[in-house]
Scaffold this motif. Structure first.
Motif, mmCIF file in Angstrom:
data_model
loop_
_atom_site.group_PDB
_atom_site.id
_atom_site.type_symbol
_atom_site.label_atom_id
_atom_site.label_comp_id
_atom_site.label_asym_id
_atom_site.label_seq_id
_atom_site.Cartn_x
_atom_site.Cartn_y
_atom_site.Cartn_z
ATOM 1 N N PHE A 1 62.937 -2.566 49.546
ATOM 2 C CA PHE A 1 63.852 -2.401 50.696
ATOM 3 C C PHE A 1 65.271 -2.096 50.241
ATOM 4 N N SER A 2 65.724 -2.750 49.177
ATOM 5 C CA SER A 2 67.116 -2.571 48.733
ATOM 6 C C SER A 2 67.367 -1.154 48.204
ATOM 7 N N ALA A 3 66.285 -0.423 47.875
ATOM 8 C CA ALA A 3 66.459 0.948 47.357
ATOM 9 C C ALA A 3 66.983 1.908 48.441
ATOM 10 N N ARG B 1 60.655 -1.798 55.939
ATOM 11 C CA ARG B 1 61.127 -3.130 55.531
ATOM 12 C C ARG B 1 60.597 -3.529 54.151
ATOM 13 N N TYR B 2 59.371 -3.097 53.857
ATOM 14 C CA TYR B 2 58.765 -3.463 52.578
ATOM 15 C C TYR B 2 58.856 -2.339 51.542
ATOM 16 N N GLY B 3 59.690 -1.355 51.805
ATOM 17 C CA GLY B 3 59.984 -0.346 50.793
ATOM 18 C C GLY B 3 58.790 0.500 50.381
ATOM 19 N N VAL B 4 57.953 0.922 51.357
ATOM 20 C CA VAL B 4 56.866 1.850 51.024
ATOM 21 C C VAL B 4 57.489 3.174 50.578
ATOM 22 N N ASP B 5 57.020 3.708 49.456
ATOM 23 C CA ASP B 5 57.652 4.896 48.877
ATOM 24 C C ASP B 5 57.136 6.203 49.472
ATOM 25 N N VAL B 6 55.805 6.340 49.533
ATOM 26 C CA VAL B 6 55.192 7.595 49.980
ATOM 27 C C VAL B 6 54.083 7.272 50.976
ATOM 28 N N GLU B 7 54.078 8.008 52.094
ATOM 29 C CA GLU B 7 53.060 7.809 53.131
ATOM 30 C C GLU B 7 52.235 9.091 53.258
ATOM 31 N N LEU B 8 50.935 8.975 53.046
ATOM 32 C CA LEU B 8 50.019 10.120 53.049
ATOM 33 C C LEU B 8 49.204 10.124 54.335
ATOM 34 N N TRP B 9 49.138 11.287 54.980
ATOM 35 C CA TRP B 9 48.477 11.399 56.277
ATOM 36 C C TRP B 9 47.606 12.667 56.316
ATOM 37 N N ALA B 10 46.802 12.801 57.380
ATOM 38 C CA ALA B 10 46.001 14.017 57.576
ATOM 39 C C ALA B 10 45.950 14.297 59.082
ATOM 40 N N HIS B 11 44.761 14.510 59.651
ATOM 41 C CA HIS B 11 44.522 14.718 61.087
ATOM 42 C C HIS B 11 44.973 16.090 61.586
ATOM 43 N N GLU B 12 46.234 16.456 61.287
ATOM 44 C CA GLU B 12 46.695 17.800 61.620
ATOM 45 C C GLU B 12 46.091 18.761 60.594
ATOM 46 N N ALA C 1 52.641 -7.509 47.373
ATOM 47 C CA ALA C 1 53.000 -6.377 46.510
ATOM 48 C C ALA C 1 54.488 -6.362 46.188
ATOM 49 N N ASN C 2 55.302 -6.982 47.062
ATOM 50 C CA ASN C 2 56.757 -6.987 46.873
ATOM 51 C C ASN C 2 57.279 -8.194 46.108
ATOM 52 N N LYS C 3 56.377 -9.109 45.731
ATOM 53 C CA LYS C 3 56.842 -10.212 44.885
ATOM 54 C C LYS C 3 57.437 -9.589 43.625
#
Length: 441
Positions: free
Chosen positions: A437-439, A326-337, A269-271
């Protein structure tokens, strides 16, 4: 002449069988749901019968001739591991060569019984498309508070896909010899038969090694829906299993297998050529890395397994925070709580806002959203009265999240309170001139 009472009762009990043309219930399709199998111009239709039948979808363009096209697939026998060893047939048919953004009308089944008629809009495969999502986890059969609003909004065409971030049925799909699973799948049909219903596993699916989850859903890739990725608009979306960190009985190697897969997927995805057309990388997993709930869950610990890994495995198992950073993930979506919580951009337990005035404009770390309050028999959770500085907004209202990936630089999120009749109680724009990552620097 009067019919004796017991004969009348017998006739009444047989009445449903005497109605011509009504198929017996065990060959009647139910639990119909859609998912995106990953290839442009395709849609997977999944349903259940309790007898073996053919697997057919008849479909056609809205306004055209009804059911002028037919696609065939197959069924797999799923035997639940409960005492009754209940059997069901899970049917899967993939529709291909769909026209992007065209609306289709369909039903599924066989000549021994057809579902009701549903419709869906084929996903737009353009990278400049602005997809709209509803996101939530932890919605169950009992107290599914947000369901009615989601049904209406889905049928109004407000969403292009649903992201169910773990713990379908909220209690467990396997309960009552998998009848709870059947009931939940019937319940979501009013949403999931109209838009792709994309899932990830949660903690309550673990019984019998996630067999109900693995058999009932049809997600892209070859990992029985445990982890996979797909593309929509300018986003690359990764679904993962946080549960590999907690159910080591099913194989510690799963942590490493998933981690290796994630690394390869993120590398791809980072290529530069891929990140140029799909700059947003979004992840969804059930148990968060961070949260400020007051329940001693993994995310309340500084050294949470999901964030930092496990040192008690051999070799030690890596966590996900450094990998995603390291791979510049922008948004992380979670639940459980069973709450809603929005975090300031965070990494290593520290806040990295874009700026004081505009924290989500060019943020210097991933943005985390926890959305686990769609409605559940376990009610909502309580918050710790003294949250850490990364906690930006918290709500115990029942509700769900809406997200739109607007374009390459703008992503919008808002939280809907079902307790407040659909009022939007929180919203943010995440704006990024640069991704990767550079962002961060």
């Amino acid at each position: 002449k009067m019919v004796p009472l017991h004969t009348a009762c017998l006739l009444l009990s047989l009445a449903p069988l005497l109605v011509l043309g009504v198929p017996p219930i065990w060959t009647q399709p139910e639990q119909v749901h859609l998912s995106y199998p990953g290839a442009p111009g395709s849609m997977a239709v999944t349903w259940t019968t309790f007898n073996e039948t053919e697997s057919k979808v008849e479909y056609g363009l809205l306004g055209g001739r009804l059911f002028e096209m037919i696609a065939k697939g197959g069924a797999t026998l799923f035997v639940d591991s409960g005492k009754e060893k209940r059997k069901m047939y899970i049917h899967r048919v993939t529709l291909t060569d769909l026209k992007p953004a065209a609306t289709y009308v369909y039903h599924c089944g066989s000549d021994e019984g057809w579902s009701e008629v549903f419709s869906f809009t084929a996903l737009n495969d353009s990278t400049s498309f602005s997809p709209r999502f509803a996101l939530y986890g932890d919605m169950g059969n009992e107290n599914p508070q947000s369901l009615a609003r989601l049904q209406k909004e889905t049928q109004l065409g407000m969403y292009d896909a649903i992201l169910h971030i773990g713990k379908p049925a909220c209690h467990s799909l396997f309960q009552d010899n998998a009848r709870i699973g059947d009931e939940f799948m019937r319940q979501i049909q009013s949403i999931a038969a109209y838009v792709p219903y994309m899932t990830c596993p949660g903690n309550h699916e673990s019984t019998y090694n996630f067999s109900n989850y693995r058999n009932r859903f049809t997600m892209p890739g070859q990992t029985e829906s445990l982890w996979y990725s797909w593309n929509l608009g300018s986003a690359h979306i990764i679904s993962l299993s946080t549960e590999v960190y907690f159910y080591l009985d099913f194989g510690q190697e799963l942590i490493f297998k998933q981690y290796e897969w994630l690394m390869k997927d993120l590398e791809e995805a980072n290529k530069p050529e891929n990140r140029a057309v799909r700059p947003w990388i979004l992840t969804m997993g059930h148990r968060p890395m961070y949260c400020s709930d007051d329940d001693q869950d993994d995310c309340t610990q500084f050294d949470s397994y999901v964030r930092l890994g496990r040192s008690d495995t051999e070799p030690p198992a890596p966590g996900l925070e450094d990998l995603f950073y390291r791979y510049g993930v922008d948004v992380e979506l979670w639940a459980h709580e069973h709450t809603y919580e929005r975090l300031w951009p965070v990494y290593g337990d520290k806040v990295y806002n874009g700026s004081k005035e505009q924290p989500y404009v060019n943020p210097k770390a991933p943005v985390h959203i926890i959305t686990g309050s769609a409605g559940c028999r376990e009610k909502t959770d309580r918050f710790n009265p003294n949250p850490k500085e990364w906690s930006a907004f918290r709500s115990m209202d029942y509700g769900y999240t809406r997200m739109q990936v607007v374009n390459a630089t703008h992503l919008y999120l808002e939280q809907v309170s079902d307790d407040q009749y659909g009022k939007v109680i929180d919203s943010i724009w995440v704006e990024k001139e640069k991704h990767g990552f550079s962002a961060w620097f």
